[in-house]
Design an enzyme around this catalytic site. Structure first.
Site, PDB file in Angstrom:
ATOM      1  N   GLN A   1     102.607  32.587  34.881  1.00 35.48           N
ATOM      2  CA  GLN A   1     102.060  32.292  36.126  1.00 35.48           C
ATOM      3  C   GLN A   1     100.649  31.275  35.825  1.00 35.48           C
ATOM      4  OE1 GLN A   1     103.111  35.507  39.009  1.00 35.48           O
ATOM      5  NE2 GLN A   1     102.502  34.042  40.364  1.00 35.48           N
ATOM      6  N   HIS A   2     100.109  30.623  36.551  1.00 37.37           N
ATOM      7  CA  HIS A   2      98.868  30.354  37.082  1.00 37.37           C
ATOM      8  C   HIS A   2      98.306  29.236  35.989  1.00 37.37           C
ATOM      9  CE1 HIS A   2      98.783  33.452  39.701  1.00 37.37           C
ATOM     10  NE2 HIS A   2      98.392  34.363  38.615  1.00 37.37           N
TER      11      HIS A   2
ATOM     12  N   ASP B   1     106.817  34.102  35.906  1.00 37.38           N
ATOM     13  CA  ASP B   1     107.502  35.300  35.203  1.00 37.38           C
ATOM     14  C   ASP B   1     107.848  36.545  36.237  1.00 37.38           C
ATOM     15  OD1 ASP B   1     104.699  35.662  35.481  1.00 37.38           O
ATOM     16  OD2 ASP B   1     104.219  36.171  33.448  1.00 37.38           O
TER      17      ASP B   1
END
Length: 463
Positions: A69-70, A226
């Site tokens: 992520q991110h 994820d």
């Protein structure tokens, strides 16, 4: 029919091929990524091509991608990568996060706007850092994607970028409860508009694979982050709390209702099915054990044996495991500390026990933060690389204060991406029911007295 699921994580790329109707494993492969907090996205792409070699995608009808992520993938108007992607574990945007929180009017305003309070891991803070520290690169940037968005886009030949509400909910410019982007927050962070991927439905066919050298797979799933993919792979349901001990530590739960925690401890993510996935993340999990073993000059198996040979409470030693700074609590510049040292307890067994207990205390705090937001906890599922440790499995219920279910080891993120791909083929209201990972064992123990209390005192002294 066969489906494939890809897990593009911090450490590497993994792929599984499963039967769409039962989830039975057919084949799998993996390739490593270099360590770091920023990376050229082409490394992910090359790793994906590597694992797709040797005919692993033969007869596959649909593929899905789950990824870390991110991460900020900044692209120019021609779709070229502007700079290396900043990953979730890159903390250089900590000051930007503090500025953004203040500019909107405080943590409560952010929680109401998007369900989460920005910290250095969220994409919105990385965009502010880019605008402030690399103005030339910022000027070139015309669109931004997350790692899974970018990989899905590449698989589909670089057309019509899509994301899903789960991964989008970790950006800081997506309203989790409403399911829509907040472009004004992106403008506040970056100074102007950017192109964003379209938010696809949970089981939408985003289009076919269009990559020379790869089979012409007819369906690419929207993909997801994820943690959302892991929840799908575990077939987690409301009441399940998953504690994952990988590079990072996470505690997350499937919920029917969104969470907006003004304290910032709980990030109010969406999941990949239309529900929600409130989550608490720590930067320090399995690598705490790696560092402890390295310090003692032993391998992980011996490290675990040493930890189990010491009594609960590690003879008064307490580790605050902020070895890479920390995300929850939000202390990006913090360092670890070993408290309570005496001549009698400074020996390998007590030190090893303190490292295991300290890591688990951080995750126990995470579970408590979820319950404080009204998230029901019926059982705890323990997964991740560190869950393979006999010491971790044995000590976890003593620290968490609850029985712990350790599913059979699996590639849950890749499995979840594959299950999402099967859902695209099925066209049903809910993901297909697979057999899911078996419950390898249930671990139970009485809570260890004093461990959480000492940890809380050490943490409070730092905070």
């Amino acid at each position: 029919m066969l489906v494939a699921g890809v897990d593009s994580s911090t450490q590497g790329t993994k792929i599984v091929v499963r039967r769409a109707d039962t989830g039975a494993l057919v084949r799998r492969a993996q390739a490593p990524h270099p360590d770091g907090t920023e990376i050229d996205p082409e490394v992910w792409w090359q790793a994906l091509l590597d694992v797709c070699g040797d005919g692993i995608l033969e007869d596959v009808a649909a593929v899905g991608v789950g990824a870390q992520q991110h991460g900020m993938v900044a692209l120019d108007g021609g779709g070229e990568v502007v700079r290396q992607a900043l990953l979730w574990n890159d903390t250089r945007s900590a000051d930007a996060a503090r500025d953004l929180v203040a500019e909107l009017g405080g943590p409560g305003e952010w929680a109401r706007a998007v369900g989460s309070v920005p910290v250095a891991s969220l994409t919105v803070t990385k965009l502010r850092w880019l605008a402030e520290h690399e103005p030339a690169n910022a000027a070139r940037t015309e669109q931004v994607m997350l790692p899974h968005d970018w990989l899905t886009w590449r698989l589909r030949g670089g057309t019509d970028p899509v994301t899903d509400r789960g991964d989008a909910s970790g950006t800081g410019y997506f309203d989790t409860a409403a399911g829509t982007y907040r472009p004004e927050l992106l403008r506040m962070a970056f100074g102007r508009e950017l192109g964003l991927p379209r938010v696809a439905g949970p089981a939408e066919n985003a289009g076919p694979v269009q990559v020379p050298g790869l089979p012409g797979i007819g369906a690419v799933a929207p993909g997801t982050g994820d943690n959302m993919a892991a929840a799908l792979g575990l077939e987690a349901r409301p009441g399940d709390v998953v504690v994952s001990l990988g590079t990072s530590g996470t505690a997350f739960a499937v919920s029917e209702k969104p969470v907006a925690d003004a304290s910032g401890l709980v990030t109010g993510f969406a999941d990949a099915t239309g529900r929600f996935l409130p989550l608490v993340a720590t930067l320090n999990a399995a690598r705490v054990l790696d560092a402890g073993a390295r310090m003692l000059g032993v391998d992980l198996e011996e490290f675990g044996r040493l930890a189990l040979s010491a009594p609960p409470g590690a003879e008064g030693l307490t580790l605050l495991p902020y070895l890479d700074g920390e995300r929850t609590p939000n202390l990006p510049d913090a360092t670890g500390r070993l408290d309570g040292m005496t001549r009698s307890n400074l020996h390998p067994a007590a030190i090893a026990r303190a490292f295991v207990e300290g890591m688990l205390c951080g995750l126990a705090d995470a579970v408590d933060a979820l319950t404080a937001q009204g998230v029901p906890v019926h059982r705890v599922l323990l997964i991740g690389g560190a869950a393979r440790s006999a010491a971790v499995r044995s000590i976890a219920p003593q620290v968490l204060g609850r029985p712990v279910v350790v599913p059979e080891p699996g590639e849950y993120v890749a499995d979840g991406a594959a299950r999402q791909a099967a859902w695209v083929l099925a066209g049903t209201a809910e993901p297909p029911e697979w057999s899911g990972p078996g419950d390898a064992e249930v671990y139970e123990a009485d809570p260890a007295p004093g461990v959480r209390e000492r940890y809380s005192r050490v943490r409070s002294a730092l905070v």
